[in-house]
Scaffold this active site. Structure first.
Site, PDB file in Angstrom:
ATOM      1  N   PHE A  99      13.273   4.488   8.380  1.00 42.44           N
ATOM      2  CA  PHE A  99      13.164   5.849   8.887  1.00 42.44           C
ATOM      3  C   PHE A  99      13.442   5.872  10.395  1.00 42.44           C
ATOM      4  O   PHE A  99      12.859   5.110  11.149  1.00 42.44           O
ATOM      5  CB  PHE A  99      11.768   6.415   8.603  1.00 42.44           C
ATOM      6  CG  PHE A  99      11.567   7.798   9.165  1.00 42.44           C
ATOM      7  CD1 PHE A  99      12.340   8.873   8.709  1.00 42.44           C
ATOM      8  CD2 PHE A  99      10.650   8.026  10.183  1.00 42.44           C
ATOM      9  CE1 PHE A  99      12.177  10.134   9.242  1.00 42.44           C
ATOM     10  CE2 PHE A  99      10.488   9.294  10.718  1.00 42.44           C
ATOM     11  CZ  PHE A  99      11.255  10.346  10.247  1.00 42.44           C
ATOM     12  N   GLN A 100      14.345   6.729  10.816  1.00 39.37           N
ATOM     13  CA  GLN A 100      14.754   6.873  12.217  1.00 39.37           C
ATOM     14  C   GLN A 100      15.298   5.587  12.823  1.00 39.37           C
ATOM     15  O   GLN A 100      15.134   5.323  14.000  1.00 39.37           O
ATOM     16  CB  GLN A 100      13.612   7.446  13.064  1.00 39.37           C
ATOM     17  CG  GLN A 100      13.285   8.879  12.668  1.00 39.37           C
ATOM     18  CD  GLN A 100      12.392   9.596  13.651  1.00 39.37           C
ATOM     19  OE1 GLN A 100      11.573   8.978  14.328  1.00 39.37           O
ATOM     20  NE2 GLN A 100      12.534  10.909  13.741  1.00 39.37           N
ATOM     21  N   LYS A 137       8.976  -1.464  17.762  1.00 38.26           N
ATOM     22  CA  LYS A 137       7.598  -0.991  17.847  1.00 38.26           C
ATOM     23  C   LYS A 137       6.618  -2.160  17.882  1.00 38.26           C
ATOM     24  O   LYS A 137       5.635  -2.149  18.631  1.00 38.26           O
ATOM     25  CB  LYS A 137       7.302  -0.091  16.639  1.00 38.26           C
ATOM     26  CG  LYS A 137       6.083   0.781  16.810  1.00 38.26           C
ATOM     27  CD  LYS A 137       6.030   1.860  15.729  1.00 38.26           C
ATOM     28  CE  LYS A 137       4.800   2.735  15.892  1.00 38.26           C
ATOM     29  NZ  LYS A 137       4.735   3.796  14.867  1.00 38.26           N
TER      30      LYS A 137
END
Ligand SMILES: Cc1ncc(C[n+]2csc(CCOP(=O)(O)OP(=O)(O)O)c2C)c(N)n1
Lengths: 582, 182
Positions: A129-130, A179
């Site tokens: 996602f993204q 992240k």
């Protein structure tokens, strides 16, 4: 030292500390002297945003209304301060929204450090996602980019990023951080980067080149120097002035070279290029020596290359060796930082003056005045012209404001008619010509220079591309002065349609909201000017207002920028716009 | 006038650099005729060998654009007379056709090729040389049925005693005793 807080100790790197990757990143930014960050949060970059709260007193984060606004603001900040602009964006759409600004900064050599969040490293390459391949996507438009997947890589990556962005010919750098790299712990200590084996930012000055160039200068009868942004990027304004004063050469600037030398200097002859002044364009093809200083012979400057100063010997002062002979073959390249090379050549050149040569430019000025400027600035009647607005603004600004523009006709009018007394007071998108640049760039410039007056000049088209940043301006109480020159057209494209597409105005008429009412909804003051009798007072009110102010000025619908060197013509084949009337 | 140039690029071993280098060509719509990458004689330094057909001015500009990449240490463009170069080609033919006639054996001898592997079904022949030579062998084998054919990119070595790069690096290190970060 005893009074240092733990935070300060970290910043002063008095000890190695165990922190998260996000802490390491923010501490690195602080050590590099960054104080203002423009950005927009999102999933992948949340750990970094979370930690921002712990460094509030050292790092000011400006939340823009769009990532494009953030990066243009960072560009504006960098252009006026000379320091690197810093911006944050999240992965995927956040990062792709930065691309236009990165490409713009790459073209215009603006130092930027962009930090993008990225999905967890375990998800890389799985279409998470993204997830966007940010390193891949930004590769053609960055000076350097790098993906960090481990917390411990962060300090070195940031150190390299700042070094590369700011040294040599500056440019944008992207650091893409996963992240998990932000969340994991690492031992943090910081060493600034000062050397990379495979990267030589400034070629060493070669005395043989200096002497060869000096010889050409000393022998010249009709020398013309064309000054680009390299002088500003190299902080070489003083060296330029000394060189110009001693050598006596005629001086012109490129679009981005504006403000490198005050434009009331006796040897200053105007700007070169498509909508530049008649004198320096015509004399490019008449001079016997062309001295290019920190410029790169863009096609908007040269016109058709085969007919660009074929008669002249050419010198090229340049920091980037890839620019030498890229477009124009030169007789004497002078590699190095222009601050150094201009200083060094001073000893080799004889003091000279060229009154007759300069008088030839004055003669061209007269023609330009009679055929273009007079009617532009002093029309008998009709609606307001764009040029008039700039002329009236000069009365208020007196050459001391920071002028930021968008892209189009108004930009060319601002280039032609604005006065500049000091350097780094002109911010415009040159190489990429990015509409929507002006307003956010002005915002960033105001953050960079809070004590200066910052004026943004836009068209009705370009203003609508990034006008959501009114929100950022209002929230931060930035006193940016905004001029919107409304001709109800995408003016520059309309001009080309008029001249080269048989007046077929395909999709250039454009409607706008009530700009003043729109600004009012953000509690920003403003007014609309319809008539020239009220122009001067309105501009003064805007200029002297306390806070932000918008001035929508309704201008002639079908005004044209002249003179013009049409694409594919020689720089001395100039259209004055009155050819059909004769 | 277009001419064949061999570009050699020495770089750090960094991810993505190949991409940055090929972008320089694709942006200018220049076709890469051949490309190989391997570690050079200097530990940790990689060498790209790229063959292009271009003007000399373009080759010069390409080299400057490559040197502009942060992780590129040096780049050079070289002409035919400055280098020794080789390519390797492999040809797979049916073993039955090899056995049916002794002509193939003659071809292999004449072309200084060799047999790499021979099974009941197929035989793999290998030849190193210039492109024209490996192509010629291909043409010779064609009538007997070539099942598979592959040719490598060019590898090249200069006629100088040492790599261009060594002395450059030695000087660089003299000026900057401190490595990477200070
Ligand atoms: C992002 C972007 N899209 C399209 C263009 C092409 N373009 C150049 S000038 C121009 C017209 C600008 O119109 P406006 O903002 O009203 O300014 P004016 O020319 O009327 O001063 C356009 C569409 C561009 N430069 N940038």
């Amino acid at each position: 030292m005893g009074t240092q807080t733990i935070e300060e100790k970290k910043v002063a790197q008095t000890e190695t500390v165990n922190v998260t990757g996000s802490d390491a990143l923010l501490l690195s930014l602080i050590t590099e002297g960054a104080s203002t960050i423009f950005g927009y949060p999102g999933g992948a970059i949340m750990p970094l945003y979370d930690k921002l709260m712990d460094y509030k007193d050292k790092l000011k984060h400006i939340l823009t209304r769009h990532e494009q606004g953030a990066i243009h603001a960072a560009q504006g900040f960098a252009r006026v301060t000379g320091k690197p602009g810093v911006c944050f964006a999240t992965s995927g759409p956040g990062a792709t929204n930065l691309i236009t600004g990165i490409a713009d900064a790459y073209m215009d050599s603006t130092p930027l450090v962009c930090i993008t969040g990225q999905v967890f490293s375990a998800l890389l390459g799985t279409d998470g996602f993204q997830e966007t391949d940010v390193v891949g996507v930004t590769m053609p438009v960055t000076k350097w980019n790098y993906q960090v997947t481990k917390a411990e890589e962060i300090p070195e990556a940031i150190a390299k990023a700042f070094y590369i962005a700011c040294s040599g010919r500056p440019g944008p750098v992207v650091i893409d951080v996963t992240k998990d790299a932000m969340m994991n712990k690492c031992d943090y200590s910081y060493k600034r980067c000062k050397y990379i084996r495979s990267y030589i930012p400034e070629p060493r000055v070669n005395n043989v080149q200096i002497e060869a160039a000096a010889k050409l200068i000393n022998e010249a009868k009709k020398p013309l120097a064309v000054v680009g942004q390299g002088v500003i990027l190299g902080n070489a304004e003083k060296e330029l002035l000394d060189f110009v004063n001693k050598s006596g050469v005629a001086v012109a600037t490129t679009l981005l070279g504006l403000s490198a030398i005050p434009n009331n200097h006796a040897q200053y002859t105007g700007t070169v290029g498509m909508h530049g002044n008649a004198g320096p364009n015509i004399k490019t093809n008449d001079c016997d020596l062309l001295i290019a200083i920190g410029m790169r012979f863009d096609d908007r400057v040269t016109g058709v290359v085969a007919k660009y100063a074929p008669q002249a010997k050419k010198i090229h002062f340049e920091i980037d060796k890839a620019e030498i002979n890229k477009i124009i073959q030169v007789d004497a390249p002078v590699l190095g930082n222009v601050g150094e090379t201009l200083a060094q050549i001073l000893d080799y050149i004889q003091p000279k003056q060229y009154p007759e040569w300069l008088a030839e430019f004055k003669a061209c000025d007269k023609v330009e005045y009679d055929r273009v400027i007079k009617e532009e600035l002093h029309p008998a009647d009709g609606k307001i012209n764009m040029g008039e607005v700039i002329e009236v603004l000069n009365d208020s600004a007196k050459g001391d404001a920071i002028i930021c523009t968008d892209v189009g006709q108004h930009q060319m009018f601002a280039m032609r008619y604005c006065n500049f007394n000091s350097t780094r007071t002109w911010v415009t998108s040159g190489g990429l010509g990015t509409m929507g640049f002006g307003l956010p760039a002005a915002m960033g410039a105001q953050f960079g220079c809070p004590d200066k007056k910052v004026v943004s000049i836009s068209g009705d088209g370009g203003f609508q591309m990034t006008m959501q940043e009114l929100g950022t301006i209002a929230y931060n109480k930035l006193p940016v002065k905004m001029i919107v020159l409304n001709n109800n057209f995408l003016g520059m494209v309309r001009q080309w349609q008029e001249l080269f597409f048989e007046e077929r105005y395909s999709n250039t008429p454009i409607s706008s909201p009530d700009f003043v009412a729109l600004a009012a909804s953000y509690k920003i003051e403003g007014e609309t000017v319809l008539d020239r009798s009220t122009l001067k007072d309105a501009i003064e009110r805007m200029y002297n207002s306390e806070g932000a102010y918008i001035l929508e000025i309704k201008v002639t619908a079908k005004g044209n920028v002249f003179p013009m060197v049409p694409a594919g013509a020689s720089v001395s084949d100039i259209l004055y716009g009155d050819e059909n009337k004769k | 006038m277009n001419q064949e140039f061999t570009l050699t690029i020495f770089s750090e071993n960094s991810i993505g650099l190949l991409n940055r280098i090929t972008i320089i060509f694709t942006r200018r719509k220049i076709n890469i005729d051949s490309l190989t990458v391997s570690e050079s004689a200097l530990k940790g330094i990689f060498k790209f060998t790229i063959v292009v057909d271009s003007t000399e001015q373009m080759a010069k500009n390409l080299v400057k654009q490559m040197e502009k990449q942060i992780d590129v240490i040096r780049a050079f463009y070289l002409t035919e007379d400055e280098i020794l170069h080789q390519e390797i080609a492999m040809y797979k033919i049916e073993t039955s056709s090899l056995l049916e006639t002794n002509l193939i054996e003659g071809i292999i001898r004449r072309y200084n090729a060799r047999i790499l592997e021979l099974t009941k079904e197929y035989t793999v022949i290998e030849k190193t040389g210039h492109k024209a030579e490996t192509q010629e062998l291909f043409e010779q084998l064609k009538p007997y049925g070539v099942l598979q054919f592959v040719r490598s990119g060019r590898v090249a070595i200069t006629r100088l005693k040492k790599e261009h790069l060594s002395s450059y690096l030695e000087n660089l290190e003299k000026e900057h005793r401190d490595p990477v970060t200070v």
